[in-house]
Structure formats: structure tokens, C-alpha cells
Enzyme design. Structure first.
Site, short mmCIF file in Angstrom:
data_model
loop_
_atom_site.label_atom_id
_atom_site.label_comp_id
_atom_site.label_asym_id
_atom_site.label_seq_id
_atom_site.Cartn_x
_atom_site.Cartn_y
_atom_site.Cartn_z
N ARG A 56 0.81 -1.22 0.00
CA ARG A 56 0.00 0.00 0.00
C ARG A 56 0.84 1.27 0.00
O ARG A 56 0.63 2.16 -0.76
CB ARG A 56 -0.96 -0.05 1.19
CG ARG A 56 -1.59 1.27 1.58
CD ARG A 56 -2.49 1.85 0.50
NE ARG A 56 -3.23 2.93 1.06
CZ ARG A 56 -2.76 4.14 1.28
NH1 ARG A 56 -1.52 4.42 0.96
NH2 ARG A 56 -3.51 5.06 1.82
N ARG A 116 -7.64 11.20 2.32
CA ARG A 116 -8.52 10.14 2.80
C ARG A 116 -8.19 9.78 4.24
O ARG A 116 -9.08 9.39 5.02
CB ARG A 116 -8.39 8.90 1.91
CG ARG A 116 -9.28 7.72 2.27
CD ARG A 116 -10.74 8.03 2.14
NE ARG A 116 -11.07 8.67 0.88
CZ ARG A 116 -12.29 9.06 0.53
NH1 ARG A 116 -13.30 8.92 1.39
NH2 ARG A 116 -12.51 9.64 -0.63
N HIS A 132 -8.21 7.21 -4.48
CA HIS A 132 -9.08 7.24 -3.30
C HIS A 132 -8.31 7.77 -2.10
O HIS A 132 -8.84 8.57 -1.31
CB HIS A 132 -9.62 5.84 -3.02
CG HIS A 132 -10.70 5.81 -1.99
ND1 HIS A 132 -10.53 5.25 -0.74
CD2 HIS A 132 -11.97 6.26 -2.02
CE1 HIS A 132 -11.65 5.36 -0.05
NE2 HIS A 132 -12.55 5.97 -0.79
N CYS A 133 -7.06 7.37 -1.95
CA CYS A 133 -6.25 7.80 -0.82
C CYS A 133 -6.03 9.31 -0.83
O CYS A 133 -5.81 9.92 0.23
CB CYS A 133 -4.87 7.15 -0.86
SG CYS A 133 -4.87 5.36 -0.98
N ALA A 134 -6.08 9.92 -1.99
CA ALA A 134 -5.74 11.34 -2.15
C ALA A 134 -6.96 12.26 -2.13
O ALA A 134 -6.79 13.46 -2.27
CB ALA A 134 -4.98 11.54 -3.46
#
Length: 366
Positions: free
Chosen positions: A3, A117, A357-359
């Protein structure tokens, strides 16, 4: 599927906020719904929030500029569909503005890194439609990376928007939990039931997550602690696309020499045996990994499921594997009919260990 590897995060790590102490656990825990709940990502948004990365304790100058260009590419794509607010200190605003579309709004909120996120606000809504921020405290994934500014972002956004900040008693990251919009939550225990975030039992952490996000049922899978900076966030492996419906990116066979393959299949087996908050078996869809990708980085995160749903569109990564990219587009279009599927190159973010999505972080409409 790693990840996020540890970049240059060995020095200068800020002290974490207090870690709540408490003391095994059923896998699927049920609880009555509370007052606030987190809307499904595919519900209408007021805007998308993003963070401008600036910290040279995390990136060297060349890598930072590559990552900034990728963040700008994401923001400039989303803003064609809904408003975007980029969190960036005034001192860094000129650098951000040089890459961002004019429609992207700049908010004077200082940042360290890009992972909105995880360090951004978790918006929840009450029965009357009023929004609040559930304060899941960010501590740099267990004090693994500098986060002096990022630890304050959720509170600063809540203050700017005039929203209540609700204490949850949790340290962690929203990227570590998935919800289906109908009461079912899914998480890897490795990133929540971990003394680098919370000194509590699995049941206690689960109860607090259900309370914070308005869930009724918690599904836990073990995950892997210590192999990447996040301790294995679920949003690189599996995503809820609707009530009781999941998309998981996983190969058909287990590679016993790959801990991510072993853990992913362990999560899949648990999901296949689980029911949602309504008591129904989960519907699980599979998407294979890409193979022939552009990046040669060994820790590159090639996750299609780390996509973002905004108003009228799905923003997803493409990795240069024509066949796999095409399959991902077809799957996302089938899952989100009526939305435009925007697949963009964000390799610098994948090489930093995350995805779209993480950003991003959605602010739901009230």
C-alpha cells in the site's frame, strides 16, 4: 500489493496525539445505529477536498514535483464534475496554482502530505441532514511519518465549515475502513487494533467505529501489520459499491510467497462467509491485477479499486496494461451506470504507495 512504503520517513516524526487505552473479539459485531452516519461515497457531494504535498522530509525535490503534478491531474479531472478545494498553506499556494485549473479553490490550511482520505475530515450526517465531522485522529499511521500539520486538518476543516467536531476516541485513518451505506463496515484489524494507534480490543475498536460512522455491523479481517506504512488499508483491496456489494481486486490463486496474496485471500474467505447488516450474504465481484504496467518500482500500488466516485463520474487509475485497464473500465462502468469513467495516469502516487481514493475526501451534500 504493497500500500505505501516508507519513503524518507525515518526522521522528524511528530508526536502522536494520545492513544486511547482499554482490552477478543467476534468477527462480525452488531450494534444499533447511532445518531450520525457516514453517507456512501456515491451519494451527491458538495465538493471534493484534497491536500497539496510539500514535506521534504517525506519526498526529495524531484519526487515531490512528480507527486504534485499527479495530484493536480486528479484535481483537474474531478473539477470538471464537481467543486474541488485544495488544502494548501498560503506560502505554497503559488506553486499549487501553477499546476491547478483555475476552477480549483485553494483553502489556506497547511499540509504535510497528500493523503486526504487518511488525515482529512470524516463527514457524517444526522437524520435531519446536518453534517458534522467524526474526529478520527491522525497520527501518521502510527508515528511513521511527519504529520504536524496533517494531524490538525480535520479540526481546521470543521472550523472553516462551521461544523461540529465529534470526538470518537479513535486514532486511525478513514482509508482503513469501508462502509456500504446501509450499516455494514469492513476493516483490516492490523491498522486499527494496533498499539501504534489504539490500545483496545478488537471489539472495543469495532464499537467505536460503528458509533463514529453510524454502522450496525462490523466485519473484521486480520490484514498484515508492519509490512507497509498503513498496516494494510482495506481500500487498496476491497470496496463497497453499494449495500452488501463488494468489488475486490485479487488474483485467482494464492501465492504462498506473497504475504499480500495470502492476506487478500484470507480477507476474501471471511467475506464469502459473512453477511451484511441486513443479514444477507455479501455479493462479491472480482477484478484481476494488472500485469504489464509502466512502473518498475517494486512497491508500486497498482490498485484499480482505489478509485474515487464523484458527482457524475468515477476517477480511476490506469497503469499501461491495455487489457487489464480495459477490463477495469468495463467493470466500473457496469457498477456505476450513468457516470463517466475517467482513467488517468497517476504513477507517481502509485510509486508513493497509494492511489486516487487515498488522495481524495468527499464532503457530502447536507
Amino acid at each position: 500489493m504493497d500500500r505505501r512504503h516508507f519513503l524518507r520517513a525515518g526522521a522528524g516524526v511528530a508526536l502522536a496525539p494520545a492513544i486511547w487505552a482499554c482490552g477478543e473479539a467476534s468477527n462480525n459485531m452488531v450494534q444499533a445505529g447511532p445518531r450520525y452516519e457516514m453517507p456512501l461515497e456515491s451519494e451527491p457531494h458538495e465538493r471534493t477536498l484534497m491536500q497539496w504535498p510539500v514535506n521534504l522530509d517525506v519526498y526529495d525535490r524531484a519526487s515531490l514535483r512528480h507527486v504534485q503534478r499527479a495530484i493536480a491531474r486528479i484535481a483537474n479531472t474531478i473539477v470538471r464534475h464537481e467543486p474541488v478545494a485544495m488544502l494548501v498553506a498560503n506560502a505554497d499556494a503559488a506553486s499549487a496554482r501553477s499546476l491547478l485549473a483555475g476552477e480549483v479553490e485553494l483553502w489556506d490550511i497547511p499540509t504535510d502530505d497528500l493523503w486526504c482520505r487518511d488525515s482529512g475530515p470524516t463527514f457524517v450526517r444526522d437524520a435531519s441532514g446536518k453534517l458534522a465531522v467524526a474526529h478520527i485522529r491522525f497520527n501518521g499511521w502510527g508515528n511513521k511519518q511527519p504529520h504536524a500539520n496533517d494531524a490538525l486538518i480535520a479540526g481546521r476543516v470543521a472550523e472553516r465549515l462551521g461544523m461540529p467536531l465529534i470526538e470518537t476516541g479513535l486514532v486511525g485513518e478513514q482509508g482503513g475502513v469501508e462502509h456500504d451505506g446501509a450499516g455494514t463496515l469492513l476493516a483490516h484489524a492490523s491498522c486499527w487494533v494496533n498499539p501504534n494507534r489504539n490500545r483496545m480490543s478488537q471489539n472495543e475498536v469495532g464499537e467505536k467505529l460503528l458509533q463514529a460512522l453510524g454502522g450496525k455491523k462490523m466485519i473484521w479481517a486480520p490484514g498484515i501489520a508492519g509490512k507497509d506504512i498503513t498496516d494494510y488499508h482495506i481500500d487498496a483491496l476491497a470496496r463497497f459499491v453499494g449495500p452488501g456489494k463488494l468489488l475486490i481486486q485479487l488474483g485467482d490463486t494464492i501465492d504462498p510467497d506473497d504475504p499480500w496474496s495470502v492476506s487478500g485471500h484470507e480477507t476474501l474467505e471471511i467475506l464469502q462467509q459473512s453477511t451484511d447488516a441486513r443479514g444477507k450474504r455479501l455479493e462479491i465481484l472480482r477484478l484481476p491485477d494488472p500485469v504489464d504496467i509502466r512502473s518498475a518500482e517494486p512497491d508500486f500500488v497498482a490498485s484499480y479499486v482505489n478509485y474515487y466516485v464523484c458527482n457524475g463520474a468515477v476517477i480511476a487509475a490506469q497503469f499501461g496494461d491495455t487489457a487489464a485497464d480495459g477490463r477495469a473500465r468495463e467493470m466500473l462502468q457496469a457498477l456505476y451506470p450513468g457516470r463517466t469513467i475517467e482513467m488517468i495516469e497517476i504513477d507517481a502516487i502509485g510509486e508513493s504507495g497509494g492511489g486516487i481514493h487515498c488522495a481524495t475526501q468527499q464532503q457530502p451534500k447536507a
